[in-house]
Design a protein around this motif. Structure first.
Motif, short mmCIF file in Angstrom:
data_model
loop_
_atom_site.label_atom_id
_atom_site.label_comp_id
_atom_site.label_asym_id
_atom_site.label_seq_id
_atom_site.Cartn_x
_atom_site.Cartn_y
_atom_site.Cartn_z
N CYS A 150 -9.93 -4.37 -9.00
CA CYS A 150 -8.67 -4.30 -8.25
C CYS A 150 -8.67 -3.10 -7.31
CB CYS A 150 -7.52 -4.18 -9.26
SG CYS A 150 -5.91 -3.99 -8.50
N CYS A 193 -8.76 -7.67 -0.26
CA CYS A 193 -9.24 -7.65 -1.64
C CYS A 193 -9.96 -8.98 -1.93
CB CYS A 193 -8.07 -7.46 -2.60
SG CYS A 193 -8.54 -7.63 -4.33
N CYS A 225 -6.84 -13.43 -8.39
CA CYS A 225 -5.56 -12.74 -8.56
C CYS A 225 -4.44 -13.47 -7.83
CB CYS A 225 -5.71 -11.31 -8.04
SG CYS A 225 -4.24 -10.32 -8.30
N CYS A 227 0.85 -7.04 -2.69
CA CYS A 227 -0.02 -8.22 -2.83
C CYS A 227 0.82 -9.48 -3.05
CB CYS A 227 -1.00 -8.00 -3.98
SG CYS A 227 -2.08 -6.60 -3.69
S1 SF4 Z 1 -4.90 -8.84 -4.85
FE1 SF4 Z 1 -3.89 -6.85 -5.16
S2 SF4 Z 1 -3.31 -6.79 -7.32
FE2 SF4 Z 1 -4.79 -8.44 -7.08
S3 SF4 Z 1 -6.78 -7.53 -7.58
FE3 SF4 Z 1 -6.53 -7.37 -5.35
S4 SF4 Z 1 -5.56 -5.39 -5.00
FE4 SF4 Z 1 -5.35 -5.83 -7.19
#
Ligand code: SF4
Length: 360
Positions: free
Chosen positions: A313, A328, A335, A352
């Motif tokens: 994360c 990400c 996620c 997010c």
């Molecule tokens: S989308 Fe956001 S909450 Fe999910 S793993 Fe990536 S950084 Fe972390």
């Protein structure tokens, strides 16, 4: 509705967008500190309406997102005890700890209850004298005063079975930590109007001066946000670095003196770990020694629990405005809101989750 409709007026918004476009001559990076503001920006598509030379980055102002993993593990350890009734706002129940979450504790027979106010938790303590009732006390300076009041009230009513697990964090030290980072690309801040309603904005004056950075105290409706951006851009273009108050219908320089007095009498300011960011000096509240019998960390001896974040994360970079959630690798795949890997995907105020719901 007064104080709402006029701040969602499309014609006023259009005028502000045009003014931003005609004012912004150079590229600028502006961070909105609060998750509520991020939510409005994504929900109303404000990023898409701005000129391309204005970049908004989303700050760490979501209390659910920045509550550290080890604090969730402490909550889970306490909530799993037989005689405990663990109470919390709904958002915290789904935040993943290192192995589980509070909803799982409930599913496995733990007495975990969602409440809307710390006073609900006090009532539960009053009607269940044979149980130990713990309230998960999270949030910024906005939620701290009612939680402080609950502790004072518990002492007055001699409710010795009530305690709080205190994870409060403070905004100005976080802004200072972001600005002092070598990786920072933030050139102006929109500060959170509700935090400043409680605390005022005098604390921001030395920060703005020290880091030559404009700070605009801003509200949460689309017109508020656009006006805050315009005020920040005007300062940047004119090479001014001041603290200005867009949210003057609610915020005064000195804040709310009654709430501030209560906070000063109830809490000490301590170093606090922020999820994904690390420890920020003098950035959190802890109950004063005179209230230590209401401090769940001490009562249940969970102070020793520590945990490192998962390397998957990148919430730390997202919360510092260094990356967008969409950068990400787990975003929208591993996620999602129904199966979050990190806290910013859990809370409705998390960057997010806001990107997942509104960013097409
Ligand atoms: S989308 Fe956001 S909450 Fe999910 S793993 Fe990536 S950084 Fe972390």
């Amino acid at each position: 509705m007064k104080y709402l409709d006029e701040y969602r007026d499309a014609k006023v918004a259009q005028v502000l967008i045009q003014k931003i476009k005609s004012t912004a001559k150079r590229p600028w990076v502006i961070m909105e500190i609060c998750g509520g503001q991020t939510h409005t920006i994504l929900k109303y598509g404000i990023e898409e309406l701005l000129p391309t030379n204005i970049t908004l980055v989303h700050g760490p102002g979501c209390p659910v997102c920045v509550t550290p993993l080890e604090m969730i593990d402490k909550a889970i350890a306490i909530a799993s005890l037989k005689d405990v009734i663990f109470t919390s706002y709904g958002d915290m129940l789904r935040v993943p700890g290192s192995k589980s979450d509070l909803l799982n504790v409930k599913a496995n027979g733990g007495d975990v209850r969602m409440v809307y106010s710390p006073l609900d938790a006090l009532k539960i303590a009053e009607t269940n004298p044979e149980n130990k009732v713990v309230f998960f006390s999270v949030g910024f300076e906005t939620t701290a005063p009612p939680n402080a009041m609950a502790v004072v009230e518990a002492q007055r009513r001699k409710l010795n079975n009530f305690s709080i697990l205190c994870a409060h964090v403070l905004v100005p030290p976080a802004i200072e930590a972001l600005l002092s980072s070598k990786a920072s690309r933030i050139q102006a801040f929109l500060a959170a109007g509700h935090v400043c309603t409680v605390m005022g904005y005098s604390e921001y004056l030395p920060i703005s001066k020290k880091y030559n950075t404009p700070i605009v105290v801003t509200g949460f409706e689309p017109v508020d946000i656009l006006q805050g951006i315009l005020m920040a851009v005007q300062q940047l273009e004119e090479s001014r670095c001041e603290v200005e108050n867009q949210y003057s219908r609610s915020v005064r320089l000195e804040g709310n003196p009654i709430a501030k007095k209560l906070l000063a009498e109830t809490f000490d300011i301590v170093d606090r770990k922020w999820r994904g960011i690390g420890t920020i000096p003098q950035s959190g509240y802890r109950l004063k020694e005179k209230y230590s019998s209401f401090d769940a960390e001490k009562i249940f001896n969970v102070e020793y629990i520590t945990k490192e974040e998962s390397p998957l994360c990148i919430a730390g970079e997202v919360l510092q405005g260094l990356k967008k959630p969409t950068e990400c690798s787990a975003f929208g795949t591993l996620c999602k809101p129904e199966s979050p890997l990190g806290a910013p995907m859990v809370s409705t105020e998390g960057a997010c989750a806001a990107y997942f719901h509104y960013h097409k």
